[in-house]
Design a protein around this motif. Structure first.
Motif, mmCIF file in Angstrom:
data_model
loop_
_atom_site.group_PDB
_atom_site.id
_atom_site.type_symbol
_atom_site.label_atom_id
_atom_site.label_comp_id
_atom_site.label_asym_id
_atom_site.label_seq_id
_atom_site.Cartn_x
_atom_site.Cartn_y
_atom_site.Cartn_z
ATOM 1 N N GLY A 118 0.773 -1.240 0.000
ATOM 2 C CA GLY A 118 0.000 0.000 0.000
ATOM 3 C C GLY A 118 0.802 1.286 0.000
ATOM 4 O O GLY A 118 0.232 2.369 0.011
ATOM 5 N N HIS A 119 2.111 1.186 -0.032
ATOM 6 C CA HIS A 119 2.962 2.373 -0.034
ATOM 7 C C HIS A 119 3.158 2.898 -1.450
ATOM 8 O O HIS A 119 3.063 2.150 -2.413
ATOM 9 N N ILE A 120 3.450 4.194 -1.563
ATOM 10 C CA ILE A 120 3.698 4.811 -2.868
ATOM 11 C C ILE A 120 5.102 5.398 -2.897
ATOM 12 O O ILE A 120 5.689 5.682 -1.847
ATOM 13 N N ASP A 121 5.615 5.599 -4.102
ATOM 14 C CA ASP A 121 6.924 6.208 -4.266
ATOM 15 C C ASP A 121 6.949 7.590 -3.638
ATOM 16 O O ASP A 121 6.008 8.380 -3.803
ATOM 17 N N ASN A 122 8.011 7.862 -2.928
ATOM 18 C CA ASN A 122 8.307 9.178 -2.374
ATOM 19 C C ASN A 122 7.220 9.714 -1.448
ATOM 20 O O ASN A 122 7.062 10.931 -1.320
ATOM 21 N N GLU A 123 6.486 8.817 -0.779
ATOM 22 C CA GLU A 123 5.498 9.287 0.198
ATOM 23 C C GLU A 123 6.204 10.043 1.321
ATOM 24 O O GLU A 123 5.617 10.894 1.972
ATOM 25 N N MET A 124 7.448 9.714 1.532
ATOM 26 C CA MET A 124 8.350 10.466 2.405
ATOM 27 C C MET A 124 9.664 10.554 1.648
ATOM 28 O O MET A 124 10.048 9.622 0.949
ATOM 29 N N THR A 125 10.346 11.666 1.783
ATOM 30 C CA THR A 125 11.664 11.783 1.172
ATOM 31 C C THR A 125 12.659 12.172 2.253
ATOM 32 O O THR A 125 12.298 12.392 3.408
ATOM 33 N N CYS A 126 13.866 12.284 1.849
ATOM 34 C CA CYS A 126 14.994 12.531 2.736
ATOM 35 C C CYS A 126 14.722 13.663 3.725
ATOM 36 O O CYS A 126 14.343 14.767 3.335
ATOM 37 N N PRO A 134 14.227 7.277 3.371
ATOM 38 C CA PRO A 134 13.077 6.390 3.538
ATOM 39 C C PRO A 134 13.129 5.278 2.488
ATOM 40 O O PRO A 134 13.570 5.497 1.355
ATOM 41 N N LEU A 135 12.699 4.093 2.858
ATOM 42 C CA LEU A 135 12.695 2.971 1.930
ATOM 43 C C LEU A 135 11.906 3.288 0.673
ATOM 44 O O LEU A 135 12.299 2.924 -0.431
ATOM 45 N N GLU A 138 12.600 6.894 -3.979
ATOM 46 C CA GLU A 138 13.167 6.218 -5.151
ATOM 47 C C GLU A 138 14.694 6.317 -5.116
ATOM 48 O O GLU A 138 15.301 7.063 -5.866
ATOM 49 N N GLN A 139 15.289 5.526 -4.239
ATOM 50 C CA GLN A 139 16.732 5.573 -4.033
ATOM 51 C C GLN A 139 17.530 5.107 -5.242
ATOM 52 O O GLN A 139 18.717 5.418 -5.353
ATOM 53 N N SER A 140 16.904 4.392 -6.143
ATOM 54 C CA SER A 140 17.587 3.999 -7.378
ATOM 55 C C SER A 140 17.851 5.211 -8.257
ATOM 56 O O SER A 140 18.741 5.197 -9.093
ATOM 57 N N ILE A 141 17.051 6.269 -8.053
ATOM 58 C CA ILE A 141 17.105 7.452 -8.909
ATOM 59 C C ILE A 141 17.753 8.643 -8.211
ATOM 60 O O ILE A 141 18.505 9.387 -8.821
ATOM 61 N N PHE A 142 17.454 8.844 -6.915
ATOM 62 C CA PHE A 142 18.024 9.997 -6.207
ATOM 63 C C PHE A 142 18.165 9.706 -4.718
ATOM 64 O O PHE A 142 17.378 8.979 -4.141
ATOM 65 N N LEU A 143 19.197 10.309 -4.129
ATOM 66 C CA LEU A 143 19.421 10.192 -2.691
ATOM 67 C C LEU A 143 19.309 11.545 -1.984
ATOM 68 O O LEU A 143 19.057 11.598 -0.782
ATOM 69 N N ASP A 144 19.499 12.634 -2.699
ATOM 70 C CA ASP A 144 19.415 13.985 -2.115
ATOM 71 C C ASP A 144 20.239 14.131 -0.844
ATOM 72 O O ASP A 144 19.804 14.748 0.129
ATOM 73 N N GLY A 145 21.417 13.549 -0.837
ATOM 74 C CA GLY A 145 22.296 13.676 0.319
ATOM 75 C C GLY A 145 22.026 12.697 1.435
ATOM 76 O O GLY A 145 22.743 12.664 2.433
ATOM 77 N N CYS A 146 20.982 11.908 1.311
ATOM 78 C CA CYS A 146 20.657 10.925 2.342
ATOM 79 C C CYS A 146 21.578 9.721 2.246
ATOM 80 O O CYS A 146 22.170 9.453 1.202
ATOM 81 N N ALA A 147 21.654 8.992 3.332
ATOM 82 C CA ALA A 147 22.372 7.724 3.359
ATOM 83 C C ALA A 147 21.462 6.638 2.789
ATOM 84 O O ALA A 147 20.247 6.649 3.032
ATOM 85 N N ILE A 148 22.047 5.721 2.035
ATOM 86 C CA ILE A 148 21.251 4.622 1.485
ATOM 87 C C ILE A 148 20.626 3.824 2.620
ATOM 88 O O ILE A 148 21.138 3.789 3.729
ATOM 89 N N LEU A 153 11.777 2.687 7.428
ATOM 90 C CA LEU A 153 11.966 3.480 8.643
ATOM 91 C C LEU A 153 10.780 3.237 9.571
ATOM 92 O O LEU A 153 9.713 2.777 9.132
ATOM 93 N N ASP A 154 10.935 3.566 10.838
ATOM 94 C CA ASP A 154 9.826 3.405 11.800
ATOM 95 C C ASP A 154 8.551 4.076 11.291
ATOM 96 O O ASP A 154 7.459 3.537 11.446
ATOM 97 N N SER A 155 8.704 5.245 10.680
ATOM 98 C CA SER A 155 7.533 5.999 10.197
ATOM 99 C C SER A 155 6.864 5.355 8.989
ATOM 100 O O SER A 155 5.763 5.748 8.604
ATOM 101 N N GLU A 156 7.500 4.355 8.387
ATOM 102 C CA GLU A 156 6.932 3.664 7.224
ATOM 103 C C GLU A 156 6.289 2.324 7.600
ATOM 104 O O GLU A 156 5.817 1.597 6.730
#
Length: 160
Positions: A118-126, A134-135, A138-148, A153-156
């Protein structure tokens, strides 16, 4: 707890189904993954599946839906479609972000199964540079400075 039965299938010329099946089981049942949200995953023994995990040759992905490209994995209905090219090599963004292929595979399975839950792409971002992505970003496409990050995450941790 919610139990899901899945079937592993292939589409096109792909690698070892046995190795892929073993990895899927291990990834989906990791104590760090969706199990934290109460999901239990079992391979189907009778062909009755809540969803299929499809290891697909990259060129076949657009045959599932116009939203699927040859570049990435996708989910269409009850099909969680894993791009064999990505399974074998990851992406430049992920690898240059400090990842390795084993962690990329874990992220890819968890992310695409997350769509089935039930989750969608980029419902949460860095949330900020250096923090875990956040899992469902779309980490395959962008990280925006976040760690892989290959796990939710707990919030997901919710199941739709």
């Amino acid at each position: 707890m919610v139990q899901y039965h899945y079937c592993v299938v292939t589409n096109g010329e792909v690698g070892s189904v046995e190795d892929f099946s073993n990895a899927v089981f291990r990834i989906l049942n990791s104590e760090h993954g969706w199990a934290r949200a109460g999901a239990i995953f079992e391979p189907s023994t009778d062909g009755n599946c809540d969803f299929d995990i499809v290891l697909a040759q990259a060129s076949t992905l657009p045959t599932f839906s116009s939203v699927c490209s040859e570049q990435y994995s996708c989910r269409v209905g009850n099909n969680v479609i894993i791009n064999d090219d990505r399974w074998n090599s990851g992406t430049d963004v992920w690898m240059s972000g400090g990842g390795d292929l084993a962690r990329y595979r874990t992220m890819m399975i968890n992310h695409e199964v997350g769509h089935r839950l039930g989750h969608i792409d980029n419902e949460m971002t860095c949330a900020g540079a250096g923090q875990a992505a956040p899992l469902m970003q779309e980490q395959s496409i962008f990280l925006d400075g976040c760690a892989i990050n290959e796990y939710p995450l707990d919030s997901e941790l919710w199941i739709g």
